[in-house]
Design an enzyme around this catalytic site. Structure first.
Site, PDB file in Angstrom:
ATOM      1  N   THR A 125       0.906  -1.312  -0.064  1.00 44.37           N
ATOM      2  CA  THR A 125      -0.104  -0.344  -0.174  1.00 44.37           C
ATOM      3  C   THR A 125       0.766   1.284   0.037  1.00 44.37           C
ATOM      4  OG1 THR A 125      -1.482   1.188   1.424  1.00 44.37           O
ATOM      5  CG2 THR A 125       0.029  -0.389   2.323  1.00 44.37           C
ATOM      6  N   ASP A 126       0.169   2.420  -0.572  1.00 45.66           N
ATOM      7  CA  ASP A 126       0.948   3.608  -0.281  1.00 45.66           C
ATOM      8  C   ASP A 126       0.900   4.115   1.029  1.00 45.66           C
ATOM      9  OD1 ASP A 126      -1.809   4.468   0.192  1.00 45.66           O
ATOM     10  OD2 ASP A 126      -1.809   5.654  -1.595  1.00 45.66           O
ATOM     11  N   GLU A 127       0.316   3.538   2.034  1.00 41.96           N
ATOM     12  CA  GLU A 127       0.412   4.155   3.502  1.00 41.96           C
ATOM     13  C   GLU A 127       1.996   3.753   3.857  1.00 41.96           C
ATOM     14  OE1 GLU A 127      -2.919   3.566   5.927  1.00 41.96           O
ATOM     15  OE2 GLU A 127      -4.413   3.544   4.332  1.00 41.96           O
ATOM     16  N   TYR A 153      -1.510  -0.366  11.080  1.00 39.40           N
ATOM     17  CA  TYR A 153      -1.723  -1.232   9.958  1.00 39.40           C
ATOM     18  C   TYR A 153      -0.677  -0.919   9.020  1.00 39.40           C
ATOM     19  CZ  TYR A 153      -3.184  -1.521   4.989  1.00 39.40           C
ATOM     20  OH  TYR A 153      -3.084  -1.609   3.703  1.00 39.40           O
ATOM     21  N   LYS A 157       2.387  -3.347   7.160  1.00 36.85           N
ATOM     22  CA  LYS A 157       2.644  -3.654   5.641  1.00 36.85           C
ATOM     23  C   LYS A 157       3.891  -3.418   5.484  1.00 36.85           C
ATOM     24  CE  LYS A 157      -0.313  -4.527   3.063  1.00 36.85           C
ATOM     25  NZ  LYS A 157      -0.743  -5.639   2.460  1.00 36.85           N
TER      26      LYS A 157
HETATM   27  P1  NAD Z   1     -10.162  -7.134   2.825  1.00 31.02           P
HETATM   28  O1  NAD Z   1      -9.829  -6.702   4.203  1.00 31.02           O
HETATM   29  O2  NAD Z   1     -11.244  -6.541   2.039  1.00 31.02           O
HETATM   30  O3  NAD Z   1      -9.846  -8.471   2.462  1.00 31.02           O
HETATM   31  C1  NAD Z   1      -8.959  -9.126   3.320  1.00 31.02           C
HETATM   32  C2  NAD Z   1      -9.231 -10.682   2.986  1.00 31.02           C
HETATM   33  O4  NAD Z   1      -7.984 -11.469   3.723  1.00 31.02           O
HETATM   34  C3  NAD Z   1     -10.283 -11.092   3.556  1.00 31.02           C
HETATM   35  O5  NAD Z   1     -10.876 -11.924   2.623  1.00 31.02           O
HETATM   36  C4  NAD Z   1      -9.931 -11.824   4.845  1.00 31.02           C
HETATM   37  O6  NAD Z   1     -10.718 -12.999   5.055  1.00 31.02           O
HETATM   38  C5  NAD Z   1      -8.568 -12.335   4.395  1.00 31.02           C
HETATM   39  N1  NAD Z   1      -7.529 -12.859   5.516  1.00 31.02           N
HETATM   40  C6  NAD Z   1      -7.629 -12.089   6.543  1.00 31.02           C
HETATM   41  N2  NAD Z   1      -6.600 -12.478   7.327  1.00 31.02           N
HETATM   42  C7  NAD Z   1      -6.449 -13.635   6.869  1.00 31.02           C
HETATM   43  C8  NAD Z   1      -5.446 -14.742   7.264  1.00 31.02           C
HETATM   44  N3  NAD Z   1      -4.605 -14.684   8.392  1.00 31.02           N
HETATM   45  N4  NAD Z   1      -5.427 -15.753   6.659  1.00 31.02           N
HETATM   46  C9  NAD Z   1      -6.037 -15.794   5.442  1.00 31.02           C
HETATM   47  N5  NAD Z   1      -6.881 -14.934   4.806  1.00 31.02           N
HETATM   48  C10 NAD Z   1      -6.840 -13.930   5.431  1.00 31.02           C
HETATM   49  O7  NAD Z   1      -8.799  -6.134   2.087  1.00 31.02           O
HETATM   50  P2  NAD Z   1      -8.765  -5.395   0.564  1.00 31.02           P
HETATM   51  O8  NAD Z   1      -8.955  -4.190   0.788  1.00 31.02           O
HETATM   52  O9  NAD Z   1      -9.199  -6.374  -0.210  1.00 31.02           O
HETATM   53  O10 NAD Z   1      -7.060  -5.308   0.554  1.00 31.02           O
HETATM   54  C11 NAD Z   1      -6.226  -6.548   0.123  1.00 31.02           C
HETATM   55  C12 NAD Z   1      -4.874  -5.976   0.266  1.00 31.02           C
HETATM   56  O11 NAD Z   1      -4.597  -5.114  -0.559  1.00 31.02           O
HETATM   57  C13 NAD Z   1      -4.187  -5.992   1.650  1.00 31.02           C
HETATM   58  O12 NAD Z   1      -3.091  -6.535   1.540  1.00 31.02           O
HETATM   59  C14 NAD Z   1      -4.198  -4.451   1.829  1.00 31.02           C
HETATM   60  O13 NAD Z   1      -3.041  -3.958   2.528  1.00 31.02           O
HETATM   61  C15 NAD Z   1      -3.813  -4.300   0.314  1.00 31.02           C
HETATM   62  N6  NAD Z   1      -4.270  -2.821  -0.204  1.00 31.02           N
HETATM   63  C16 NAD Z   1      -5.395  -2.372  -0.160  1.00 31.02           C
HETATM   64  C17 NAD Z   1      -5.993  -1.212  -0.550  1.00 31.02           C
HETATM   65  C18 NAD Z   1      -7.424  -0.575  -0.602  1.00 31.02           C
HETATM   66  O14 NAD Z   1      -7.801   0.396  -0.799  1.00 31.02           O
HETATM   67  N7  NAD Z   1      -8.345  -1.313   0.029  1.00 31.02           N
HETATM   68  C19 NAD Z   1      -4.993  -0.363  -1.153  1.00 31.02           C
HETATM   69  C20 NAD Z   1      -3.652  -0.583  -1.196  1.00 31.02           C
HETATM   70  C21 NAD Z   1      -3.527  -2.060  -0.835  1.00 31.02           C
HETATM   71  O1  TDX Z   2     -15.978   6.815   8.395  1.00 31.11           O
HETATM   72  C1  TDX Z   2     -15.092   7.121   7.922  1.00 31.11           C
HETATM   73  N1  TDX Z   2     -15.034   8.622   7.760  1.00 31.11           N
HETATM   74  C2  TDX Z   2     -13.685   9.258   7.403  1.00 31.11           C
HETATM   75  O2  TDX Z   2     -13.634  10.373   7.333  1.00 31.11           O
HETATM   76  C3  TDX Z   2     -14.204   6.555   7.432  1.00 31.11           C
HETATM   77  C4  TDX Z   2     -14.325   4.903   7.404  1.00 31.11           C
HETATM   78  C5  TDX Z   2     -12.730   7.155   6.949  1.00 31.11           C
HETATM   79  N2  TDX Z   2     -12.769   8.493   6.962  1.00 31.11           N
HETATM   80  C6  TDX Z   2     -11.619   9.006   6.186  1.00 31.11           C
HETATM   81  C7  TDX Z   2     -10.470   8.533   6.496  1.00 31.11           C
HETATM   82  C8  TDX Z   2      -9.418   8.586   5.415  1.00 31.11           C
HETATM   83  O3  TDX Z   2      -8.784   9.953   5.472  1.00 31.11           O
HETATM   84  O4  TDX Z   2     -11.691   8.743   4.861  1.00 31.11           O
HETATM   85  C9  TDX Z   2     -10.526   8.628   4.309  1.00 31.11           C
HETATM   86  C10 TDX Z   2     -10.352   6.890   3.699  1.00 31.11           C
HETATM   87  O5  TDX Z   2     -10.473   5.997   4.864  1.00 31.11           O
HETATM   88  P1  TDX Z   2     -10.412   4.378   4.749  1.00 31.11           P
HETATM   89  O6  TDX Z   2     -11.588   4.125   3.671  1.00 31.11           O
HETATM   90  O7  TDX Z   2     -10.286   3.827   5.990  1.00 31.11           O
HETATM   91  O8  TDX Z   2      -9.141   4.244   4.055  1.00 31.11           O
HETATM   92  P2  TDX Z   2      -7.556   4.509   4.247  1.00 31.11           P
HETATM   93  O9  TDX Z   2      -7.223   4.859   5.805  1.00 31.11           O
HETATM   94  O10 TDX Z   2      -7.061   5.832   3.454  1.00 31.11           O
HETATM   95  O11 TDX Z   2      -6.800   3.185   4.013  1.00 31.11           O
HETATM   96  C11 TDX Z   2      -7.208   2.530   2.758  1.00 31.11           C
HETATM   97  O12 TDX Z   2      -6.185   2.823   1.670  1.00 31.11           O
HETATM   98  C12 TDX Z   2      -5.048   2.194   1.761  1.00 31.11           C
HETATM   99  C13 TDX Z   2      -7.394   1.244   2.884  1.00 31.11           C
HETATM  100  O13 TDX Z   2      -8.441   0.753   3.796  1.00 31.11           O
HETATM  101  C14 TDX Z   2      -5.917   0.322   3.278  1.00 31.11           C
HETATM  102  O14 TDX Z   2      -6.118  -1.247   3.275  1.00 31.11           O
HETATM  103  C15 TDX Z   2      -5.329   0.805   2.155  1.00 31.11           C
HETATM  104  O15 TDX Z   2      -3.771   0.361   2.301  1.00 31.11           O
END
Ligand code: NAD
Ligand code: TDX
Length: 339
Positions: A125-127, A153, A157
């Site tokens: 992730t960019d985080e 988190y 990562k």
């Molecule tokens: P998500 O939370 O929707 O899904 C995570 C999945 O992993 C779920 O299906 C969960 O059951 C499974 N999981 C959790 N712990 C596990 C374990 N111990 N063993 C096996 N499976 C397990 O997450 P997402 O948003 O789909 O993110 C997927 C990946 O992408 C993550 O690694 C996250 O860090 C990365 N990522 C997400 C975003 C975003 O915007 N959502 C952006 C950049 C990177």
């Molecule tokens: O209720 C809310 N109100 C609010 O203002 C929630 C849930 C979020 N926010 C804000 C927090 C952040 O500035 O919105 C922005 C986005 O929040 P999230 O959806 O929780 O995402 P973020 O914290 O940016 O992280 C996401 O992007 C990077 C994903 O959850 C991560 O898994 C990924 O790595």
């Protein structure tokens, strides 16, 4: 070609499985997922009976079970999406993030070393780069930007990323890493900003905006992320990090107002609540490397992607109603109750 996709019952992993089964119908895809609160088997229903798809309920931290699966499936490629992914939950209880995101990654890579693979890909992730100030719109994260994390988190990562690079250098494991910006699209769990606001607005519930809502995220339609990972696992260089981002920066408040407009809901639903602890101000990815090396560019403009996403939530009410009717209510009360 057999690919093990971990975390494939979650948001991005499931979208990746759908994309890969369509793009590479000759590949075998094995989904390994623990089915935590964020994993949903109903999400995978459309592919469950495909002959070249297999679902296995498993924890990536369970070394014995993971080794057994590798022994059986002999995967060529492993793509690791499995993670605890919600920043707010990591602030509440960090430990499970360290277990799954760091130790689970190590178990998967140990299995890769033991059984041999052509590629281990870590979805990051960019985080991991921390945040950028709002008054410097000229600054972007590149792959050379130092790691500088803010939350448990992002720290977990970043630790996993470092471990991947260490396994490459120490054991010559063929790894690659992609660091993506915020995704949005179908099957996004309604604890995250965009789906939470859609679901709350549809129920005429308050829309909880943290702080002043000025924090900026770079939003990418999930399918564009899947396409980028497909390119990296096939043609990306081993041992390399690739940033993936949409050059689509938006302040949270603007997204929430847009959702209100699209759903014809009043902005009076917006409620400013106590800010997230350690809240990152701005994320912005420079995707030059993946563009120059692999020709990737985001294809879905935000105006189109947000309409597709809202339409999807409107037409898949049973998917998210089922989620928010369970333990989600306790989570919501814990996270937003006293805010
Ligand atoms: P998500 O939370 O929707 O899904 C995570 C999945 O992993 C779920 O299906 C969960 O059951 C499974 N999981 C959790 N712990 C596990 C374990 N111990 N063993 C096996 N499976 C397990 O997450 P997402 O948003 O789909 O993110 C997927 C990946 O992408 C993550 O690694 C996250 O860090 C990365 N990522 C997400 C975003 C975003 O915007 N959502 C952006 C950049 C990177
Ligand atoms: O209720 C809310 N109100 C609010 O203002 C929630 C849930 C979020 N926010 C804000 C927090 C952040 O500035 O919105 C922005 C986005 O929040 P999230 O959806 O929780 O995402 P973020 O914290 O940016 O992280 C996401 O992007 C990077 C994903 O959850 C991560 O898994 C990924 O790595």
């Amino acid at each position: 070609m057999t690919i093990i996709v971990t975390g494939g019952a979650g948001f991005i992993g499931s979208n990746f499985i759908f994309y890969m089964l369509k793009k590479h119908p000759d590949y075998r895809i094995v989904c390994l997922d623990k089915l935590t609160y964020a994993g949903n088997l109903s999400t995978l229903a459309p592919v469950m009976n495909e002959p070249n798809f297999r679902f296995v309920k498993m924890d990536i931290c369970d070394r014995q079970a993971v080794y057994g699966l590798f022994e059986e499936e002999k995967p060529d490629i492993v793509v690791n999406f499995a993670a605890e992914s919600h920043v707010d939950r990591s602030i509440e209880s960090p430990e499970i993030f360290l277990q799954t995101n760091i130790l689970g990654t190590a178990v998967l890579m140990d299995a890769c070393r033991k059984y041999g693979i052509t590629r281990y890909h870590q979805v990051s992730t960019d985080e991991v780069y921390g945040d950028l100030p709002l008054d410097r719109p000229d600054l972007f994260f590149t792959e050379e930007t130092p790691i500088h994390t803010s939350s448990p988190y992002s720290s977990s990562k970043a630790s996993a990323d470092l471990l991947c690079l260490a396994y490459h250098r120490t054991y010559d494991l063929p790894v690659s890493i992609s660091r993506c910006s915020n995704n949005y699209g179908p099957y996004h769990f309604p604890e995250k900003l965009i789906p939470l606001m859609i679901v709350n607005a549809l129920h005429d519930k308050p829309l909880p905006v943290y702080g002043q809502g000025l924090n900026v995220r770079d939003w990418l339609y999930v399918e564009d992320h899947c396409k980028a990972i497909d390119l990296v696992i096939h043609d990306g260089r081993i041992g390399e990090v690739y940033n993936i981002g949409g050059h689509n920066e938006m302040a949270n408040i603007d997204i929430v107002k847009l959702i209100c407009r699209k759903l014809n809901k009043p902005e009076s639903l917006i409620t400013y609540v106590t800010d997230r602890k350690g809240h990152d101000m701005r994320y912005a990815i420079d995707p030059t490397k993946i563009h120059n090396e692999l020709g990737w560019l985001p294809e879905t403009k935000f105006a189109e992607g947000i309409d597709l996403t809202i339409d999807w939530y409107l037409s898949h009410e049973s998917w998210w109603e089922e989620i928010i009717s369970g333990d989600y209510q306790n989570y919501y009360q814990r996270m937003y109750g006293g805010r």
